[in-house]
Design an enzyme around this catalytic site. Structure first.
Site, PDB file in Angstrom:
ATOM      1  N   THR A  68       1.034  -1.350  -0.035  1.00  0.00           N
ATOM      2  CA  THR A  68       0.020  -0.069   0.015  1.00  0.00           C
ATOM      3  C   THR A  68       0.982   1.262  -0.158  1.00  0.00           C
ATOM      4  OG1 THR A  68      -1.658  -1.102   1.204  1.00  0.00           O
ATOM      5  CG2 THR A  68      -1.904   1.216   1.005  1.00  0.00           C
TER       6      THR A  68
ATOM      7  N   PHE B 270       0.678   2.274   5.818  1.00  0.00           N
ATOM      8  CA  PHE B 270      -0.264   1.672   6.569  1.00  0.00           C
ATOM      9  C   PHE B 270       0.547  -0.194   6.467  1.00  0.00           C
ATOM     10  CE2 PHE B 270      -3.717   3.947   4.333  1.00  0.00           C
ATOM     11  CZ  PHE B 270      -3.725   5.032   5.334  1.00  0.00           C
ATOM     12  N   ILE B 271       1.659  -0.064   6.730  1.00  0.00           N
ATOM     13  CA  ILE B 271       2.550  -1.093   6.831  1.00  0.00           C
ATOM     14  C   ILE B 271       2.384  -2.051   8.070  1.00  0.00           C
ATOM     15  CG2 ILE B 271       4.739  -2.344   6.020  1.00  0.00           C
ATOM     16  CD1 ILE B 271       3.080  -1.093   3.737  1.00  0.00           C
ATOM     17  N   THR B 272       1.642  -3.137   8.241  1.00  0.00           N
ATOM     18  CA  THR B 272       1.569  -3.873   9.589  1.00  0.00           C
ATOM     19  C   THR B 272       3.124  -4.408   9.694  1.00  0.00           C
ATOM     20  OG1 THR B 272      -0.550  -4.328   9.024  1.00  0.00           O
ATOM     21  CG2 THR B 272       0.729  -5.786  10.655  1.00  0.00           C
TER      22      THR B 272
ATOM     23  N   GLU C 200      -4.821 -14.365   2.035  1.00  0.00           N
ATOM     24  CA  GLU C 200      -4.876 -13.115   2.971  1.00  0.00           C
ATOM     25  C   GLU C 200      -6.343 -12.893   3.222  1.00  0.00           C
ATOM     26  OE1 GLU C 200      -3.772  -8.394   3.503  1.00  0.00           O
ATOM     27  OE2 GLU C 200      -3.176  -9.418   1.585  1.00  0.00           O
TER      28      GLU C 200
ATOM     29  N   GLN D 149     -36.024 -11.630  27.607  1.00  0.00           N
ATOM     30  CA  GLN D 149     -36.116 -12.063  26.165  1.00  0.00           C
ATOM     31  C   GLN D 149     -35.212 -11.314  25.392  1.00  0.00           C
ATOM     32  OE1 GLN D 149     -39.796 -11.813  24.066  1.00  0.00           O
ATOM     33  NE2 GLN D 149     -40.085 -13.849  24.117  1.00  0.00           N
TER      34      GLN D 149
ATOM     35  N   GLN E 262     -23.158  -3.862  23.534  1.00  0.00           N
ATOM     36  CA  GLN E 262     -24.671  -3.221  23.912  1.00  0.00           C
ATOM     37  C   GLN E 262     -24.945  -4.333  25.337  1.00  0.00           C
ATOM     38  OE1 GLN E 262     -26.009  -0.649  22.449  1.00  0.00           O
ATOM     39  NE2 GLN E 262     -27.513  -0.590  23.670  1.00  0.00           N
TER      40      GLN E 262
END
Length: 384
Positions: A127, A157-159, A242, A279, A340
């Site tokens: 990227t 964005f290089i992991t 991937e 419920q 929630q």
């Protein structure tokens, strides 16, 4: 029973779960604060037999395949890990398959074996600031100069880009379009190669992510992966794996969030009764279960197609795309409902479901955004 649930794989999953409970769960909150994993965790995971489960024994792996990697993913989430941890600890799952596929024994010895032994960390650099899912338009340039390539450009964005010892990097060695792309393995210590900055993210806090810059970086020609201008095919072939991996991350996250929510609903009392007695809560849990089970079944089918077929087969590509979409949708629904059900506690950083809620958001972006994958599926299925 699915392809994930053979006796051998259930044992592998349990092994990954125990490793996570012992080595990861007690420390992950601190690693989230640190913004990275300790390097020694890679060595520990390798010693536990987890780093190389999807790689052949002849390159230093345990001889399994991508299904075994998926089972490890389930085990890690079962034990209290996270997708951010998976992305960081197992970045080699996207960094070295191209090298293995090239069968270049020199590159395998220098990069693959040490990585699977937990001695090195690798990452994948595709990227760019102007090219994400549009791989064919990347601009980082590599010009041949004798027995070297001179690389100029940037990645984002290089992991694992901050901690990586090497980056399997997509570069342009030819003309415009997909036909001019190659892959080079670039060592982090090479002059001119810098980590411009680590990136702060919504989720995946324990996974370091970086911007990388290349300024006249000289890379030995022997670090070319496969053929010159043949990198696009290598990248595309690995995209199926991937996407399947991300699909399983979605499934495993949903499974874990469901377990946590169900347990909390039985323990938490409101107005003198457990939440589970209401419920509306029971129906939420049923819907969460239904969507998770459907996503896991579709993902299992896609994995079976991939291991028994070819990653260039349009049917296999479509199944991987749709499994990822199904899993992402299920995961986003389940983590939302889990938070929630937890109520205010679900909004607290000390709550595990809060981490899964944050981490889930990237799954519909990484490995091909939802919109890109829908369009790809439409073309394969003949709807475009």
């Amino acid at each position: 029973m699915t392809i994930f649930d053979t006796p051998e794989r259930l044992t592998l999953r349990e092994s990954a779960r125990r490793f996570t409970e012992r080595e990861i769960a007690p420390n992950i909150a601190q690693w989230e604060d640190d913004g990275k994993l300790p390097r020694e965790l890679h060595a520990s995971a390798a010693k536990a037999g987890l780093m190389g489960v999807a790689f052949p024994e002849e390159v230093g792996g345990q001889g399994g395949n991508l299904v075994d990697a998926a089972v490890v993913t389930e085990g890690v989430l079962d034990g209290g890990g996270s997708t951010g941890l998976l992305a960081s600890l197992f970045t080699h799952g996207i960094a070295i398959p191209h090298i293995v596929q090239s069968a270049n024994s020199d590159l395998i010895d220098r990069y693959v074996r040490p990585t699977l032994a937990g001695e090195m960390i690798g990452s994948l650099g595709i990227t760019e600031p102007g090219a994400g899912s549009d791989v064919a338009n990347l601009r980082t340039r590599a010009e041949r100069d004798g027995d070297q390539y001179v690389v100029n450009g940037a990645k984002t964005f290089i992991t694992s880009g901050v901690r990586a010892d090497f980056v399997t990097t997509a570069v342009r060695t030819g003309g415009d379009g997909y036909g001019g792309i190659s892959l080079l393995v670039i060592d982090k210590e090479t002059p001119g190669f810098t980590v411009a900055r680590p990136l702060r993210k919504m989720g995946w806090h324990c996974s370091d992510t970086a911007e990388l810059a290349f300024d006249d970086v000289r890379v030995p020609a022997e670090n070319l992966v496969g053929e010159e201008n043949g990198g696009f095919v290598l990248i595309m072939q690995q995209f199926v794996n991937e996407r399947l991996g991300l699909a399983m991350q979605g499934v495993a996250t949903a499974q874990r969030a469901l377990v946590l929510a169900a347990q909390y609903s039985k323990e938490r009392e409101t107005f003198g009764k457990p939440l589970a007695s209401r419920q509306v809560i029971r129906h939420k849990l049923v819907d969460m279960h239904r969507r998770t089970a459907a996503a896991r079944a579709y993902t299992a089918q896609a994995y079976e197609q991939a291991v028994n077929g070819s990653t260039t087969d349009p049917a296999v590509i479509a199944d991987a795309v749709l499994a990822k979409r199904q899993a992402v949708d299920a995961c986003e629904f389940v983590v939302h409902e889990a938070v929630q059900i937890f109520g205010g506690m679900g909004y607290m950083r000390e709550s595990e479901v809060e981490r899964h809620y944050r981490d889930a958001r990237i799954l519909g972006i990484g490995g091909g955004a939802n919109e890109v994958l829908n369009d790809l599926a439409a073309k394969i299925l003949g709807y475009a």
